[in-house]
Design a protein around this motif. Structure first.
Motif, mmCIF file in Angstrom:
data_model
loop_
_atom_site.group_PDB
_atom_site.id
_atom_site.type_symbol
_atom_site.label_atom_id
_atom_site.label_comp_id
_atom_site.label_asym_id
_atom_site.label_seq_id
_atom_site.Cartn_x
_atom_site.Cartn_y
_atom_site.Cartn_z
ATOM 1 N N THR A 382 0.829 -1.202 0.000
ATOM 2 C CA THR A 382 0.000 0.000 0.000
ATOM 3 C C THR A 382 0.866 1.255 0.000
ATOM 4 O O THR A 382 0.593 2.212 -0.733
ATOM 5 C CB THR A 382 -0.929 -0.001 1.230
ATOM 6 O OG1 THR A 382 -1.790 -1.134 1.162
ATOM 7 C CG2 THR A 382 -1.773 1.265 1.284
ATOM 8 N N SER A 383 1.928 1.253 0.811
ATOM 9 C CA SER A 383 2.851 2.394 0.850
ATOM 10 C C SER A 383 3.522 2.604 -0.504
ATOM 11 O O SER A 383 3.675 3.743 -0.967
ATOM 12 C CB SER A 383 3.897 2.175 1.944
ATOM 13 O OG SER A 383 4.785 3.265 2.015
ATOM 14 N N ASP A 384 3.916 1.501 -1.159
ATOM 15 C CA ASP A 384 4.523 1.592 -2.488
ATOM 16 C C ASP A 384 3.557 2.219 -3.491
ATOM 17 O O ASP A 384 3.946 3.048 -4.325
ATOM 18 C CB ASP A 384 4.935 0.210 -2.986
ATOM 19 C CG ASP A 384 6.116 -0.367 -2.211
ATOM 20 O OD1 ASP A 384 6.785 0.408 -1.496
ATOM 21 O OD2 ASP A 384 6.352 -1.585 -2.317
ATOM 22 N N LEU A 385 2.282 1.810 -3.415
ATOM 23 C CA LEU A 385 1.271 2.367 -4.321
ATOM 24 C C LEU A 385 1.081 3.866 -4.079
ATOM 25 O O LEU A 385 0.903 4.642 -5.032
ATOM 26 C CB LEU A 385 -0.059 1.630 -4.143
ATOM 27 C CG LEU A 385 -0.118 0.190 -4.670
ATOM 28 C CD1 LEU A 385 -1.434 -0.457 -4.278
ATOM 29 C CD2 LEU A 385 0.047 0.167 -6.183
ATOM 30 N N GLU A 386 1.121 4.267 -2.812
ATOM 31 C CA GLU A 386 1.015 5.693 -2.494
ATOM 32 C C GLU A 386 2.148 6.487 -3.130
ATOM 33 O O GLU A 386 1.922 7.526 -3.765
ATOM 34 C CB GLU A 386 1.051 5.901 -0.973
ATOM 35 C CG GLU A 386 -0.169 5.434 -0.235
ATOM 36 C CD GLU A 386 -0.037 5.689 1.255
ATOM 37 O OE1 GLU A 386 -0.109 6.864 1.667
ATOM 38 O OE2 GLU A 386 0.147 4.725 2.016
ATOM 39 N N GLN A 387 3.376 5.983 -2.950
ATOM 40 C CA GLN A 387 4.533 6.690 -3.498
ATOM 41 C C GLN A 387 4.477 6.741 -5.022
ATOM 42 O O GLN A 387 4.799 7.770 -5.636
ATOM 43 C CB GLN A 387 5.828 6.010 -3.044
ATOM 44 C CG GLN A 387 6.077 6.093 -1.549
ATOM 45 C CD GLN A 387 6.064 7.524 -1.034
ATOM 46 O OE1 GLN A 387 6.661 8.417 -1.625
ATOM 47 N NE2 GLN A 387 5.371 7.741 0.072
ATOM 48 N N SER A 388 4.071 5.651 -5.637
ATOM 49 C CA SER A 388 3.941 5.604 -7.090
ATOM 50 C C SER A 388 2.904 6.613 -7.575
ATOM 51 O O SER A 388 3.112 7.310 -8.575
ATOM 52 C CB SER A 388 3.549 4.191 -7.530
ATOM 53 O OG SER A 388 3.345 4.134 -8.914
ATOM 54 N N PHE A 389 1.799 6.698 -6.853
ATOM 55 C CA PHE A 389 0.727 7.638 -7.190
ATOM 56 C C PHE A 389 1.234 9.076 -7.115
ATOM 57 O O PHE A 389 1.003 9.897 -8.012
ATOM 58 C CB PHE A 389 -0.441 7.429 -6.217
ATOM 59 C CG PHE A 389 -1.584 8.389 -6.401
ATOM 60 C CD1 PHE A 389 -2.559 8.155 -7.362
ATOM 61 C CD2 PHE A 389 -1.693 9.512 -5.602
ATOM 62 C CE1 PHE A 389 -3.619 9.036 -7.519
ATOM 63 C CE2 PHE A 389 -2.744 10.399 -5.760
ATOM 64 C CZ PHE A 389 -3.710 10.156 -6.716
#
Length: 431
Positions: A382-389
């Motif tokens: 989830t944290s990775d997806l946030e950073q990617s976003f």
């Protein structure tokens, strides 16, 4: 005398006092995990549409049967401008509160070691599918309101064995109807939660006979179906007076393709998403957990010479609901965000079942550690997806600024008189 909502509200307040550490933990996890989004000012899907022409966007939502979403969005559009900071803050507060409501429901149904339900609800909270849903800032607050309305509505319908007043039933059905009007896939979530409520009740106190179980099941089906029919009727009335045309936003492929070919496609999609390991949403884990949970209940039943057939039926029904969009559509699983809250809810009940059925404390600690590690893995994803976003948004802003600067260098400042055409000439990108 039927139990009313005032008594339920008092029970909930007592629960908050009794479980204040657990409640604080859920809000703390939400704050830590979603802090980048809470402090981020970024737009997402269709955001420019609500800025440029909110009327057309809201009308398009009306055509796809989301009149509740339209009503809430009109309310939240007051003020000076679209405000992602306000939207994200409210979204994740509502998400944390939905986790608290789920913990309350579990607390009403089973009595077990306090950390077990907390760990199970944490799996719900950190699910990357939630981020996929909430990164759509145009509807994230409204959808989270829908989740909370559905959870409260299911509480209002009453837990198995508790008599409720007719007024309370109507109250619960209205809440369900409102939640469906915000995001129609919540219908699947409500059906899933109904099965989960029966499942958890049986873990703590098995039903006397199958007919008793079946009677409770039919009751929930009737109440949810009545709420669904009310939503459909209101939707048709509103669309009629608003002159909103029918929109095939998501359409089933059944009847539009060769059946044998469609079944092959559905099987391929099932393997792709629910059998083989997949990133970033790990839907295959639900399948593995379903198999483990089913096998554990069956084996423990054989050892204890008392197989809980209704729990086995619950496990199957919950898994079918996870696959329901694929079953209904045939050629796709739908947008990933439409799998919430169903998938995270099923993760809760499977993990709870496995942990509560452990025969000794040592095994329970090993299993608890395994689920804790899994929760950390989901949190990292989830944290990775946030950073990617966030990075994608920042790159898009830089690219947009570069275009504006390039145009201004040509001496063009009145952009209203020109149209921007983007394309490629050979291998040279044109801006």
């Amino acid at each position: 005398m039927g139990e009313n909502m005032i008594n339920e509200s008092q029970k909930f307040l007592n629960f908050l006092k009794k479980k204040r550490k657990a409640v604080s933990f859920l809000f703390a996890v939400t704050l830590l995990l979603y802090l980048p989004m809470l402090t981020n000012f970024s737009y997402s899907i269709d955001s420019e549409a609500v800025v440029d022409n909110s009327k057309d966007l809201l009308f398009s939502w009306l055509t796809i049967d989301r009149f509740g979403l339209v009503a809430l969005k009109k309310f939240f559009l007051f003020g000076l401008d679209l405000n992602p900071y306000f939207i994200n803050t409210l979204t994740y507060l509502l998400m944390a509160f939905s986790a608290v409501i789920l913990l309350y429901i579990i607390d009403q149904l089973i009595q077990t070691t306090p950390w077990i339900p907390l760990l199970a609800v944490t799996l719900y909270l950190v699910s990357p599918i939630h981020f996929e849903q909430n990164s759509f800032v145009l509807q994230s607050v409204e959808v989270m309101i829908g989740f909370n309305l559905m959870f409260v509505g299911m509480i209002a319908l009453g837990m198995p064995g508790n008599k409720v007043s007719p007024k309370r039933l109507i109250f619960g059905m209205l809440f369900l109807t409102a939640s469906f009007s915000i995001y129609p896939s919540i219908v699947i979530g409500a059906s899933t939660l109904a099965i989960i409520i029966l499942h958890l009740h049986e873990l703590n106190k098995p039903f006397a006979t199958f007919s008793v179980y079946f009677r409770h099941l039919v009751r929930y089906i009737a109440l949810i179906l009545s709420s669904l029919l009310t939503y459909v009727a209101l939707d048709q009335i509103i669309k009629y007076f608003a002159h909103a045309p029918k929109n095939s936003y998501i359409q089933t492929a059944w009847g539009h393709m060769d059946t044998s070919l469609l079944m092959q496609i559905a099987l391929a999609k099932f393997k792709q998403f629910f059998i083989f390991p997949n990133q970033p949403f790990e839907l295959s884990v639900v399948t593995y957990l379903a198999v483990v949970t089913f096998a554990l209940v069956l084996i423990m039943g054989l050892i204890r010479k008392q197989i809980r057939w209704t729990i086995l039926l619950d496990i199957i029904a919950e898994y079918i609901l996870v696959l329901s969009l694929l079953i209904l559509l045939g050629n796709m699983i739908g947008p990933i965000r439409s799998l919430t809250p169903t998938v995270p809810l099923v993760m809760i009940v499977y993990s709870l079942t496995v942990m509560t059925m452990m025969p000794n404390k040592r095994l329970l600690l090993v299993v608890g550690m395994s689920f804790s590690i899994f929760a950390l893995m989901l949190s990292k994803t989830t944290s990775d997806l946030e950073q990617s976003f966030i990075i994608s948004y920042e790159n898009e802003v830089k690219f947009s600024d570069k275009i504006v600067t390039s145009v201004q260098e040509l001496g063009i400042n009145n952009f209203d008189q020109y149209r921007l055409v983007a394309g490629e000439l050979g291998n040279i990108p044109a801006t």
